[in-house]
Write an enzyme that holds these catalytic residues in place. Structure first.
Site, PDB file in Angstrom:
ATOM      1  N   HIS A  84       0.808  -1.210   0.000  1.00 19.56           N
ATOM      2  CA  HIS A  84       0.000   0.000   0.000  1.00 19.56           C
ATOM      3  C   HIS A  84       0.847   1.268   0.000  1.00 19.56           C
ATOM      4  O   HIS A  84       0.324   2.374  -0.202  1.00 19.56           O
ATOM      5  CB  HIS A  84      -0.934   0.004   1.211  1.00 19.56           C
ATOM      6  CG  HIS A  84      -2.233   0.725   0.973  1.00 19.56           C
ATOM      7  ND1 HIS A  84      -2.387   1.657  -0.017  1.00 19.56           N
ATOM      8  CD2 HIS A  84      -3.427   0.655   1.599  1.00 19.56           C
ATOM      9  CE1 HIS A  84      -3.618   2.134   0.009  1.00 19.56           C
ATOM     10  NE2 HIS A  84      -4.280   1.540   0.974  1.00 19.56           N
ATOM     11  N   ARG A  85       2.150   1.140   0.211  1.00 19.61           N
ATOM     12  CA  ARG A  85       3.015   2.315   0.136  1.00 19.61           C
ATOM     13  C   ARG A  85       3.132   2.819  -1.302  1.00 19.61           C
ATOM     14  O   ARG A  85       3.393   4.000  -1.522  1.00 19.61           O
ATOM     15  CB  ARG A  85       4.404   1.979   0.689  1.00 19.61           C
ATOM     16  CG  ARG A  85       4.428   1.670   2.162  1.00 19.61           C
ATOM     17  CD  ARG A  85       5.795   1.212   2.619  1.00 19.61           C
ATOM     18  NE  ARG A  85       6.218  -0.017   1.940  1.00 19.61           N
ATOM     19  CZ  ARG A  85       7.362  -0.651   2.193  1.00 19.61           C
ATOM     20  NH1 ARG A  85       8.186  -0.170   3.112  1.00 19.61           N
ATOM     21  NH2 ARG A  85       7.666  -1.766   1.544  1.00 19.61           N
TER      22      ARG A  85
END
Length: 597
Positions: free
Chosen positions: A570-571
Site C-alpha cells: 500500500h506504500r
C-alpha cells in the site's frame, strides 16, 4: 605514491561492516583479488578482496573497527609489483570465519619475530616451482553465502576442462552443479560430501606445469603448524582468551599465526592447513556473542553441522556442546592490546536471533520431538521476515472464465502436440504479463533510501510451485514476449527441475511479479504475502460454477467463476489501482479475444 585499498560494495543496502579478521600483514606481497580482511555485515561474514596487487605498506584497520564502504583498509607500497596468488597454508591466511583474529600490531614484538617463518615462505617456493591452481566455489546466486557438498564428480588424477561440472552443491533452495573455472589435471580434492563450503572456498587443486608432485613438495617441507613454536605475538594474542572481562568476540578469538587446536575440541576438519567448522556465519556470530568456542560445540545436523540451538545448548552447559575452551595459562597482556580490544564495537545482532518470546517447556505436557529446518524452510523464514515490514492489503474479485474454459479445451490439443498441457494457470500467466505492461507500477520496486520508485522495462513472472521439499518459485524471464505454448513448455521444465531440486539460482531470481495458484488443492480465497522487493502478488483459488444474475435475461445463469486475490504494497499501490488491475485481468479472462490485443 602508495596505493589505497578501499572497502568495495559487498551487497545491496550494506553501507558498512565490522572487521572480524585481518588476513595479511605489513610487508606481505598480495595480488589483485586476494582476500585481505573479513568483515561482518548484517547478513554474513564475507571476505574482502584487494582491488590491486603489491606489497602491503600499512594496515589502516584493526579487528573490531567499523569500516564504511569506500573506507581505506590498507595501503600498498608505490614500487611494489603484483605477483601470482598462491593460497597460503597457514590459518591466518585461509581460516575464513573459523576464528576471530586479534591484531597484534600494538604489541611490542622483537624484530626477529617479524621475519617470515619457514611456513610463511612456503608459498613463495611453491610459486617458483610451478604450484597448482586452486579452483574455488564461485558466486552461485544472490544472497547465497555457502552450500553443502552433496556429491563430488571428479577425483585426483582426472583431467577436467573449463566449465566441466566438478561438484554438486546444495544451497537453501536447490542443488546446483559447480563448474570448474580452469582446465587441467586434478592434483587433490579439498572437500568431501557433507562439507559446508562458503563462496571463495577451495574445492580442488589442479596440478602445475611440473606436475602435482613438485607442487606438493614445498608444502611438505614446511613445518606443520603444531611443530612451530609460538612467537611472542601469538602468545600475547592467545592470552586474550583468558581475560574474563573482555568481550565474548575477543574471548573466543584465535591468534594470528599457526596455533594448535585447543585440546578437547572436536567437530573440525583440516583442509590445506585450515580448520573448518560446519556452521553458518550467523551461528558463528551467535557463538561469539554468547562466549562459546565454536570448535567445542557438537553439531547435531547433517555432517556434524552446527545450528543455533547447538550453540545455545553449549552456552547453557548442555549436551549440545562443550564449555568454551580455556587456555593453558594466563599471561599478562600488553596494555596496547587491551586498549584495542576494549575499543571494539559491539557485534551486530545475529541474523537468526532467538525469538523474543521464550517458549514453554512443551515436554511437560507430553512427548515432543525436534527437527532442524530444511534449507528451503530457512529461506522461507528469511523471506517472510523481510516481508513483515510491508503494509499489505488484499483485494478480492472473481472472473467469469466460462468462455475461456471452452477455448482452453478447444486449443489444448495443439499444445499437447508441442509436448505440453494447457491449463488455466498458463492462460492466466499470459493475461497477467500483458496486464503488467499496461500497469507497470505493479512490477516496480521501492527504493526507500533514495525515495524513488524503480520501474522495470521487463516482465519476469514468478510462479509458486509446491514441491515435496517446500515452496519454490521459478521465474519465467521476459514472459510478456512468450506465446502461451512457449509458457507451457518452459514452466513445465522449470517446475520439473524445482521438484527435483535442480533449479539454478538464476532461475529463481529477478521476478517482478508472482502468481500463486492453489486452485488444484482447494479453497475459495486466501491472502498471499508479497515477496519483497516485489510490490504485488496474485493468488488464484479453485473456480467453479455459480448462479450469476444476467440483467438482460433477468435470470440466474450458471457461470464458471475463478476467484482472484491480489495482495499489494500500500506504500506504492492505492486501492483504486488494485481494483483496476484485477478488473483488467478479469476482463481479459472473460473475453479470450482481448488476449491478442
Amino acid at each position: 605514491m602508495p596505493t589505497e585499498i578501499k572497502l568495495p560494495e559487498v551487497g545491496d543496502n550494506i553501507e558498512q561492516g565490522t572487521v572480524v579478521s585481518i588476513l595479511v600483514q605489513a610487508g606481505d606481497t598480495i595480488e589483485a583479488g586476494q582476500a585481505v580482511i573479513e568483515i561482518e555485515t548484517d547478513k554474513a561474514v564475507v571476505e574482502v578482496p584487494a582491488e590491486a596487487g603489491g606489497t602491503v605498506a600499512e594496515i589502516k584497520v584493526k579487528v573490531g573497527d567499523s569500516v564504511p564502504v569506500g573506507g581505506v583498509i590498507l595501503t600498498l607500497g608505490g614500487d611494489a609489483t603484483p605477483t601470482q596468488a598462491v593460497p597460503a597454508a597457514s590459518p591466518s591466511q585461509g581460516g575464513g570465519d573459523e576464528a576471530m583474529l586479534v591484531e597484534s600490531a600494538p604489541v611490542a614484538v622483537p624484530t626477529a619475530v617479524q621475519q617470515p617463518t619457514p611456513q610463511q615462505s612456503a608459498p613463495a617456493s611453491q610459486a617458483s616451482s610451478g604450484a597448482g591452481q586452486d579452483v574455488v566455489l564461485p558466486d552461485v546466486g544472490d544472497n547465497i553465502e555457502q552450500g553443502i557438498i552433496v556429491s563430488v564428480l571428479v577425483s585426483a588424477g582426472d583431467d577436467i576442462t573449463e566449465g566441466q561440472a566438478i561438484m554438486e552443491l546444495e544451497t537453501d533452495k536447490a542443488v546446483v552443479e559447480v563448474p570448474s573455472s580452469a582446465a587441467g589435471k586434478v592434483a587433490s580434492v579439498s572437500v568431501k560430501v557433507g562439507d559446508s563450503v562458503k563462496i571463495g572456498g577451495v574445492l580442488l587443486t589442479l596440478a602445475g606445469e611440473t606436475g602435482a608432485g613438485s607442487a606438493a613438495a614445498p608444502a611438505q617441507s614446511a613445518p606443520a603448524p603444531s611443530e612451530q613454536a609460538p612467537t611472542p605475538t601469538q602468545t600475547s594474542a592467545d592470552n586474550i582468551t583468558d581475560q574474563p572481562n573482555l568481550p565474548p568476540a575477543a574471548r573466543t578469538g584465535g591468534a594470528i599465526g599457526s596455533v594448535e587446536p585447543a585440546p578437547g575440541t572436536y567437530n573440525t576438519q583440516t583442509f590445506d592447513g585450515r580448520e573448518v567448522v560446519h556452521a553458518a556465519p550467523s551461528v558463528r556470530r551467535l557463538a561469539r556473542e554468547l562466549g562459546v568456542n565454536i570448535k567445542s560445540v557438537h553439531g547435531a545436523g547433517p555432517a556434524g553441522r552446527i545450528s543455533a540451538e547447538d550453540v545455545q545448548q553449549a552456552a547453557k552447559g548442555g549436551g549440545g556442546g562443550g564449555a568454551p575452551v580455556q587456555a593453558a595459562q594466563a599471561q599478562p597482556v600488553a596494555q596496547p592490546v587491551q586498549s584495542a580490544v576494549a575499543a571494539q564495537a559491539p557485534a551486530p545482532q545475529a541474523a537468526t536471533a532467538p525469538s523474543a518470546t521464550k517458549l514453554p517447556d512443551f515436554a511437560k505436557w507430553g512427548t515432543v520431538r525436534r527437527e532442524d529446518m530444511s534449507g528451503i524452510r530457512k529461506a522461507t523464514v528469511r523471506s517472510m521476515n523481510a516481508s513483515t515490514s510491508i503494509p499489505m492489503v488484499t483485494h478480492f474479485d472473481k472472473a467469469d472464465v466460462t468462455r475461456m474454459e471452452e477455448v482452453r479445451k478447444q486449443f489444448g490439443a495443439r499444445v499437447e502436440k508441442a509436448g505440453g498441457k494447457l491449463t488455466m494457470t498458463h492462460i492466466l500467466m499470459k493475461v497477467v504479463a500483458n496486464t503488467l505492461r499496461k500497469f507497470p507500477k505493479f512490477g516496480a520496486s521501492l527504493d526507500l533510501d533514495n525515495q524513488q520508485v524503480i520501474y522495470k522495462d521487463y516482465v519476469n513472472l514468478g510462479v509458486a510451485v509446491d514441491t515435496p521439499n517446500g515452496l519454490l518459485v521459478p521465474v519465467l524471464k521476459n514472459a510478456d514476449r512468450l506465446s502461451i505454448t512457449e509458457m507451457v513448455l518452459e514452466l513445465n521444465e522449470l517446475a520439473g527441475r524445482a521438484r527435483d531440486r535442480k533449479l539454478k539460482p538464476d532461475e529463481m531470481q529477478g521476478a517482478t511479479f508472482t502468481i500463486s495458484n492453489l486452485g488444484g488443492i482447494g479453497g475459495y480465497a486466501f491472502t498471499p504475502i508479497v515477496n519483497a522487493p516485489e510490490v504485488a502478488i496474485l493468488g488464484v483459488s479453485r473456480g467453479g460454477f455459480e448462479p450469476v444474475w444476467n440483467r438482460e435475461t433477468e435470470s440466474f445463469e450458471p457461470r464458471n467463476m475463478l476467484p482472484l486475490s491480489l495482495s499489494y504494497d500500500h506504500r506504492l499501490i492505492d486501492g483504486a489501482d488494485a481494483a483496476r488491475f484485477v478488473r483488467a485481468i478479469a476482463e481479459s479472462l472473460e473475453d479470450p479475444f482481448l488476449i491478442s490485443l
